[in-house]
Design a protein around this motif. Sequence first.
Motif, PDB file in Angstrom:
ATOM      1  N   LEU A  15       1.014  -1.263  -0.031  1.00  9.21           N
ATOM      2  CA  LEU A  15       0.062  -0.087   0.016  1.00  9.21           C
ATOM      3  C   LEU A  15       0.709   1.065   0.121  1.00  9.21           C
ATOM      4  O   LEU A  15       0.641   2.157  -0.841  1.00  9.21           O
ATOM      5  CB  LEU A  15      -0.890   0.028   1.215  1.00  9.21           C
ATOM      6  CG  LEU A  15      -2.159   1.116   1.405  1.00  9.21           C
ATOM      7  CD1 LEU A  15      -2.782   1.202   0.205  1.00  9.21           C
ATOM      8  CD2 LEU A  15      -2.636   1.161   2.619  1.00  9.21           C
ATOM      9  N   ARG A  16       1.984   1.349   0.898  1.00  9.73           N
ATOM     10  CA  ARG A  16       2.548   2.381   0.972  1.00  9.73           C
ATOM     11  C   ARG A  16       3.337   2.744  -0.460  1.00  9.73           C
ATOM     12  O   ARG A  16       3.659   3.925  -0.840  1.00  9.73           O
ATOM     13  CB  ARG A  16       3.912   2.457   1.957  1.00  9.73           C
ATOM     14  CG  ARG A  16       3.301   2.585   3.252  1.00  9.73           C
ATOM     15  CD  ARG A  16       4.136   2.506   4.305  1.00  9.73           C
ATOM     16  NE  ARG A  16       3.774   2.711   5.738  1.00  9.73           N
ATOM     17  CZ  ARG A  16       4.457   2.931   6.873  1.00  9.73           C
ATOM     18  NH1 ARG A  16       5.540   3.131   6.722  1.00  9.73           N
ATOM     19  NH2 ARG A  16       3.997   2.788   8.078  1.00  9.73           N
ATOM     20  N   MET A  17       4.119   1.547  -1.204  1.00 10.71           N
ATOM     21  CA  MET A  17       4.777   1.645  -2.305  1.00 10.71           C
ATOM     22  C   MET A  17       3.462   2.217  -3.476  1.00 10.71           C
ATOM     23  O   MET A  17       3.991   3.146  -4.329  1.00 10.71           O
ATOM     24  CB  MET A  17       5.214   0.401  -2.845  1.00 10.71           C
ATOM     25  CG  MET A  17       6.472   0.050  -1.923  1.00 10.71           C
ATOM     26  SD  MET A  17       7.606  -1.165  -2.683  1.00 10.71           S
ATOM     27  CE  MET A  17       6.779  -2.533  -1.370  1.00 10.71           C
ATOM     28  N   ALA A  18       2.502   1.779  -3.389  1.00 11.48           N
ATOM     29  CA  ALA A  18       1.335   2.140  -4.230  1.00 11.48           C
ATOM     30  C   ALA A  18       0.987   3.839  -4.208  1.00 11.48           C
ATOM     31  O   ALA A  18       0.831   4.506  -5.155  1.00 11.48           O
ATOM     32  CB  ALA A  18       0.316   1.390  -4.243  1.00 11.48           C
ATOM     33  N   GLN A  19       1.136   4.107  -2.877  1.00  9.61           N
ATOM     34  CA  GLN A  19       1.144   5.387  -2.749  1.00  9.61           C
ATOM     35  C   GLN A  19       2.121   6.235  -2.834  1.00  9.61           C
ATOM     36  O   GLN A  19       2.408   7.354  -2.525  1.00  9.61           O
ATOM     37  CB  GLN A  19       0.416   5.920  -1.245  1.00  9.61           C
ATOM     38  CG  GLN A  19      -1.003   5.023  -0.975  1.00  9.61           C
ATOM     39  CD  GLN A  19      -1.453   5.049   0.243  1.00  9.61           C
ATOM     40  OE1 GLN A  19      -0.683   4.909   1.260  1.00  9.61           O
ATOM     41  NE2 GLN A  19      -2.827   4.889   0.693  1.00  9.61           N
ATOM     42  N   LYS A  20       3.255   5.798  -3.358  1.00  9.08           N
ATOM     43  CA  LYS A  20       4.804   6.453  -3.330  1.00  9.08           C
ATOM     44  C   LYS A  20       5.011   6.891  -2.029  1.00  9.08           C
ATOM     45  O   LYS A  20       6.004   7.963  -2.000  1.00  9.08           O
ATOM     46  CB  LYS A  20       4.319   7.755  -4.417  1.00  9.08           C
ATOM     47  CG  LYS A  20       3.997   7.271  -5.759  1.00  9.08           C
ATOM     48  CD  LYS A  20       4.751   6.235  -6.536  1.00  9.08           C
ATOM     49  CE  LYS A  20       4.289   6.056  -7.793  1.00  9.08           C
ATOM     50  NZ  LYS A  20       5.055   4.933  -8.589  1.00  9.08           N
ATOM     51  N   ARG A  21       4.908   6.210  -1.042  1.00  9.89           N
ATOM     52  CA  ARG A  21       5.262   6.710   0.415  1.00  9.89           C
ATOM     53  C   ARG A  21       6.422   5.738   0.634  1.00  9.89           C
ATOM     54  O   ARG A  21       7.270   5.814   1.932  1.00  9.89           O
ATOM     55  CB  ARG A  21       4.323   6.620   1.164  1.00  9.89           C
ATOM     56  CG  ARG A  21       3.072   7.575   1.322  1.00  9.89           C
ATOM     57  CD  ARG A  21       2.411   7.963   2.478  1.00  9.89           C
ATOM     58  NE  ARG A  21       1.491   6.595   2.545  1.00  9.89           N
ATOM     59  CZ  ARG A  21       1.335   5.966   3.807  1.00  9.89           C
ATOM     60  NH1 ARG A  21       2.085   6.422   4.978  1.00  9.89           N
ATOM     61  NH2 ARG A  21       0.749   4.826   3.988  1.00  9.89           N
ATOM     62  N   LEU A  22       7.003   4.828  -0.017  1.00 11.05           N
ATOM     63  CA  LEU A  22       7.794   3.830   0.345  1.00 11.05           C
ATOM     64  C   LEU A  22       8.546   3.378  -1.002  1.00 11.05           C
ATOM     65  O   LEU A  22       7.855   2.963  -1.990  1.00 11.05           O
ATOM     66  CB  LEU A  22       7.574   2.757   1.152  1.00 11.05           C
ATOM     67  CG  LEU A  22       8.543   1.527   1.440  1.00 11.05           C
ATOM     68  CD1 LEU A  22       9.739   1.973   2.344  1.00 11.05           C
ATOM     69  CD2 LEU A  22       7.575   0.203   2.010  1.00 11.05           C
ATOM     70  N   LYS A  23       9.758   3.081  -1.268  1.00 12.50           N
ATOM     71  CA  LYS A  23      10.549   2.775  -2.271  1.00 12.50           C
ATOM     72  C   LYS A  23      10.861   1.299  -2.034  1.00 12.50           C
ATOM     73  O   LYS A  23      11.315   0.997  -0.945  1.00 12.50           O
ATOM     74  CB  LYS A  23      11.639   3.286  -2.580  1.00 12.50           C
ATOM     75  CG  LYS A  23      11.423   4.790  -3.364  1.00 12.50           C
ATOM     76  CD  LYS A  23      12.480   5.434  -3.598  1.00 12.50           C
ATOM     77  CE  LYS A  23      12.328   7.030  -4.494  1.00 12.50           C
ATOM     78  NZ  LYS A  23      13.613   7.680  -4.912  1.00 12.50           N
ATOM     79  N   ALA A  24      10.877   0.289  -3.210  1.00  9.52           N
ATOM     80  CA  ALA A  24      11.308  -1.001  -2.724  1.00  9.52           C
ATOM     81  C   ALA A  24      12.508  -1.169  -2.436  1.00  9.52           C
ATOM     82  O   ALA A  24      13.121  -1.841  -1.805  1.00  9.52           O
ATOM     83  CB  ALA A  24      11.038  -1.758  -4.198  1.00  9.52           C
ATOM     84  N   ARG A  25      13.662  -0.146  -2.921  1.00  7.93           N
ATOM     85  CA  ARG A  25      15.226  -0.228  -2.660  1.00  7.93           C
ATOM     86  C   ARG A  25      15.353   0.006  -0.899  1.00  7.93           C
ATOM     87  O   ARG A  25      16.048  -0.545  -0.444  1.00  7.93           O
ATOM     88  CB  ARG A  25      15.655   0.735  -3.294  1.00  7.93           C
ATOM     89  CG  ARG A  25      17.207   0.952  -2.959  1.00  7.93           C
ATOM     90  CD  ARG A  25      18.095  -0.366  -3.313  1.00  7.93           C
ATOM     91  NE  ARG A  25      19.458  -0.323  -2.760  1.00  7.93           N
ATOM     92  CZ  ARG A  25      20.217   0.162  -3.717  1.00  7.93           C
ATOM     93  NH1 ARG A  25      20.135   0.382  -5.107  1.00  7.93           N
ATOM     94  NH2 ARG A  25      21.394   0.212  -3.063  1.00  7.93           N
TER      95      ARG A  25
END
Length: 428
Positions: A15-25
Motif C-alpha cells: 500500500l505504501r509503495m502504491a501511494q509512493k510513500r515507500l520505495k522497494a529499494r
Amino acid sequence: MAKSPNRLSASEAVLRMAQKRLKARDLVEACLDRIEAREGQVHAWEALDPDGARKRADVLDKRSRPTGPLHGIPLAVKDIIATKTMPTTCGSPIYRDHVVGKDADCVTRLVKAGAIVLGKAVTTEFAGGHAGKTHNPHNLRHTPAGSSSGSAAAVADFMVPVGYGTQTAGSVIRPGAFNGVVAYKGSYGWADMTGIKAYAPFLDTLGFFAREANDLALIRAAYGHAPADPIPGPPARPPRIGLIRTPWWDIAEPYNRKNIEEAARTLRAAGARVREWQAPDNWANLMQAQHRIMTKEATQSYAKERARSSHLFSPIMHGVMEEGDAVSRKQYADAKKRRRTALAQLDDAWTRFDILLAPSAKGEAPSGLGNTGDPIFNRFWTLLGTPCIALPFNTGPFGLPLSVQLVGARGTDDQLIAWARWVERKLS
C-alpha cells in the motif's frame, strides 16, 4: 514512531509503495540491515543475493505502476525450492554447491507478481527431521521447528516480510506457531510443485509465512486465486466454527489447551457460532497412515541419493529410509484407504461449519536445537489435504508464542483466508 520498513507487513508495504510513500529499494535495504544485525544469532539464511535484490528493487522503483500484487516485496525461498543463480542445497552436504540454473515455478510466479528474491532460507535435511542451524528468534535456545525453519524465523525476526515453506507433515504450520507468525499450508495440489525437491509427492504441499492474514490473499493473488486488494472488507456474517479437540487433545500442553478454549470463547463472544465437533474414533489411525505414506515415498524420492551418497545422510534420514523399506505395498494401500474414509467423514463437518479450530502444536517451542518439535497436530491435516492457517494468539509460560490453527474444506483456501482475517481481528 513510524515503523521501520522491514517491520511492515506485505500488505502495509504494498500500500505504501502504491501511494509512493515507500520505495522497494528502501524496503530491501531495511531488510538487509536487519539481517546484518541479527543473522549471526538467528542463522535463518543459507544464501543471500543482496546485489541482485538491490538491482531488482531499482528496476521496480522506476516503474510508474505496480508490477503486480507483490510489487517490491522481499521474499525468502526455502532451500529445497530451486532458484536460478543461488545454490539449492536441500540442507544436505550432498547438494552443498548445487545450482539448478532455473527458478521453480512458484518462484517465477511471485517474481512476475513483483516479489524480490532476497535469498535462500535454511531447511532441515531434505525437509525432514534432522535440524538445521536456525534458532528461534524469540529465544535463541529454543527450536524454530522445521522443516521450513529459516523462512519462519526470518519473517518472525523482521528480516523479510514473506517466506516460502513446504509441508509434508507439519513443516509450515508448526514453524508458524513456534515463531509467532501467520502460516498457510494450502489445499493439496493448489500450486505447481515443479522445481521443489520432493519428499513424499502424495503429501508435499506448498505454503508460506507472513505477518498478517491479509498477506496470504496478496500471495494467492499472484496465482490468480484471489483479489489483490490489500484492504478487504469483512465477511458478510461471522463464521460457524467447529472446535475440534482431535484424538490427540490430551497430548497438548495444559496451557495450550486452555489457550485454544480461550480463543473459542473470544470468537463466540464476537458473534461466531462455536460448537464442538467430535473427530471419529478411527482418526486415531491417521497418524500411522500419514507416516507410512511419507516414509515409503521418501525411499522412492531419495533412491538416487541413497545409492550414491548414503554416507552423507544423517542418522535420522537413515532411519526414515529403514522405516520406509518396512512399509509393504498392502500397508501403503491401506494407508490411502484410511485417508479416503476420513475424508468422507470430514464431509459431515462442512455441512455444519465454515472452519474448524484446532491446536497448531503441542505448545511453545521446546528448548534445544536438535529437536524440531512434534508435528502431531499437523500430520493428519496434511494427509487429508485440507488448507490450514496458523494465527498467533497469546504466549506460553516461558513467553514464547502460542497459536491457533484454522482448517477449511479442500479447495476453499480463499474463503479460509477471508475467515482468518475475521478471526485475526477478533483475537487481536
